[in-house]
Design a protein around this motif. Structure first.
Motif, PDB file in Angstrom:
ATOM      1  N   GLY A 235       0.822  -1.201   0.000  1.00 52.32           N
ATOM      2  CA  GLY A 235       0.000   0.000   0.000  1.00 52.32           C
ATOM      3  C   GLY A 235       0.857   1.253   0.000  1.00 52.32           C
ATOM      4  N   PHE A 236       0.234   2.359  -0.369  1.00 52.29           N
ATOM      5  CA  PHE A 236       0.947   3.632  -0.516  1.00 52.29           C
ATOM      6  C   PHE A 236       0.202   4.687   0.281  1.00 52.29           C
ATOM      7  N   PHE A 237       0.833   5.179   1.344  1.00 54.84           N
ATOM      8  CA  PHE A 237       0.229   6.208   2.185  1.00 54.84           C
ATOM      9  C   PHE A 237       1.063   7.475   2.060  1.00 54.84           C
ATOM     10  N   GLN A 238       0.489   8.482   1.424  1.00 52.65           N
ATOM     11  CA  GLN A 238       1.247   9.671   1.032  1.00 52.65           C
ATOM     12  C   GLN A 238       0.837  10.879   1.864  1.00 52.65           C
ATOM     13  N   ILE A 239       1.808  11.450   2.558  1.00 52.44           N
ATOM     14  CA  ILE A 239       1.580  12.672   3.326  1.00 52.44           C
ATOM     15  C   ILE A 239       2.169  13.836   2.543  1.00 52.44           C
ATOM     16  N   GLY A 240       1.297  14.686   2.009  1.00 47.33           N
ATOM     17  CA  GLY A 240       1.753  15.773   1.152  1.00 47.33           C
ATOM     18  C   GLY A 240       1.932  15.297  -0.276  1.00 47.33           C
ATOM     19  N   GLN A 272      -3.789   9.763   0.056  1.00 44.49           N
ATOM     20  CA  GLN A 272      -2.976  10.976   0.126  1.00 44.49           C
ATOM     21  C   GLN A 272      -3.665  11.998   1.021  1.00 44.49           C
ATOM     22  N   ILE A 273      -2.889  12.550   1.954  1.00 38.05           N
ATOM     23  CA  ILE A 273      -3.337  13.712   2.719  1.00 38.05           C
ATOM     24  C   ILE A 273      -2.740  14.925   2.027  1.00 38.05           C
ATOM     25  N   SER A 274      -3.587  15.825   1.562  1.00 39.36           N
ATOM     26  CA  SER A 274      -3.074  16.958   0.798  1.00 39.36           C
ATOM     27  C   SER A 274      -3.972  18.168   0.977  1.00 39.36           C
ATOM     28  N   ASP A 275      -3.353  19.334   1.076  1.00 37.81           N
ATOM     29  CA  ASP A 275      -4.138  20.570   1.048  1.00 37.81           C
ATOM     30  C   ASP A 275      -3.940  21.294  -0.281  1.00 37.81           C
ATOM     31  N   SER A 308      -6.951  18.075   3.587  1.00 39.96           N
ATOM     32  CA  SER A 308      -6.861  18.753   4.874  1.00 39.96           C
ATOM     33  C   SER A 308      -5.398  18.948   5.228  1.00 39.96           C
ATOM     34  N   ASP A 309      -5.166  19.489   6.410  1.00 40.14           N
ATOM     35  CA  ASP A 309      -3.823  19.759   6.913  1.00 40.14           C
ATOM     36  C   ASP A 309      -3.231  18.468   7.485  1.00 40.14           C
ATOM     37  N   ALA A 310      -2.106  18.026   6.921  1.00 37.68           N
ATOM     38  CA  ALA A 310      -1.506  16.765   7.350  1.00 37.68           C
ATOM     39  C   ALA A 310      -1.059  16.792   8.807  1.00 37.68           C
ATOM     40  N   THR A 311      -0.721  17.979   9.336  1.00 37.84           N
ATOM     41  CA  THR A 311      -0.296  18.042  10.737  1.00 37.84           C
ATOM     42  C   THR A 311      -1.460  17.742  11.676  1.00 37.84           C
TER      43      THR A 311
END
Length: 324
Positions: A235-240, A272-275, A308-311
């Motif tokens: 799996g691929f979990f992408q932050i930003g 992906q978590i992305s703003d 949303s905001d990854a932090t």
């Protein structure tokens, strides 16, 4: 739900719609991957280390809920900087009000700003430089070559930095990764502070560029790792966004199309978590379905994008996976 802690139960009770609901769906999808024996890649972009993601990401590593990491050179080094210079960081809540003159004053004080947080030049960058240079030089003198993250692992495991520790090492994700010798790729490492410093030594004739393994070698390492570990899925979990995500996700079409290894499976999960606003020509803002056309994801790959905001999002999602 019974084995979940209060944070997870709160999330399940209240995160019911929109991006909140996607967070829950993505977390459950991440758990499903692990439960079926799949491995997980986590990519870190932005300044997640300076945001102190290590407080929870280190536990994700220790609990073996991530199996390989792709991160920028900045995230690679900034977690260690926080470990050795935490008390010297300066937070500036009013950063939106700073004038160019205010910014220059921070520079003159050796404070390099990342949004509302300033990294101290002397205590962070230079403190690492004197020790990492010796490790680079020792390797070169022995005719040895390593990846950027391997040099950092050597630095941490050598114990030379322990005299500077200002936080508990259990809150450093790099220390947790070093203890496990976790596989990692660091694309574009050269644009980080340590990468710049290494380049300066090369330009001064004090080190050879070849002592540091290259991005092409990272890609070939990743290709072999993927081939050897994809039986149950990866799996691929992408932050930003950016290179931390784009570099590793490309390994699948490379293997399938360029190496003609047509048995190569697609990534088995994507989140992906992305703003980044979905927009024309933007990789970070591209919807997951676009990746189908590039041979990265299958039609049936579970796909999530949490806008949303990854932090905020990443610690909550990791807390859910850890049953907190």
């Amino acid at each position: 739900m019974n084995n979940k802690g209060p944070v997870s139960k709160f999330i399940q009770k209240h995160f019911l719609h929109f991006n909140a609901a996607t967070l829950v769906d993505a977390a459950k999808g991440y758990e499903d991957q692990l439960n079926k024996g799949a491995k997980m890649l986590v990519s870190l972009a932005g300044a997640m280390s300076t945001a102190e993601l290590g407080k929870i990401f280190a536990e994700i590593i220790r609990k073996e809920k991530v199996h390989i990491i792709s991160c920028t050179g900045a995230n690679l080094e900034e977690d260690i900087m926080n470990l050795v210079a935490h008390s010297h960081y300066k937070r500036i809540p009013e950063y939106r009000d700073l004038t160019p003159k205010d910014e220059w004053a921070l520079l003159e004080k050796g404070l390099n700003r990342v949004t509302d947080t300033c990294i101290p030049e002397e205590e962070a960058f230079r403190r690492l430089q004197q020790h990492i240079y010796k490790i680079w030089k020792d390797a070169e003198d022995k005719g040895e070559r390593y990846f950027p993250h391997e040099f950092m692992y050597q630095l941490l495991l050598s114990g030379v930095l322990e005299q500077y520790y200002e936080i508990d090492s259990k809150d450093s994700w790099m220390y947790a990764a070093a203890e496990q010798n976790l596989p990692m790729v660091v694309p574009g490492w050269e644009d980080s502070t340590m990468g710049n410093i290494f380049a300066s030594y090369v330009m001064k004739g004090e080190l050879k560029a070849s002592t540091m393994k290259s991005g092409i070698e990272y890609m070939t390492f990743l290709a072999n790792w993927y081939t050897n570990n994809s039986k149950e899925g990866i799996g691929f979990f992408q932050i930003g966004g950016g290179i931390a995500g784009d570099f590793p996700i490309c390994v699948v079409p490379m293997l399938y199309q360029d190496m003609e290894q047509t048995e190569t499976p697609f990534w088995s999960y994507f989140c992906q978590i992305s703003d980044s606003t979905t927009s024309y020509g933007s990789y970070s803002g591209a919807v997951p379905n676009e990746k189908i056309t590039w041979g990265k994801l299958d039609i049936n790959t579970p796909k999530f994008i949490i806008e949303s905001d990854a932090t905020i999002v990443a610690p909550l999602l990791f807390a859910y996976i850890l049953d907190m």
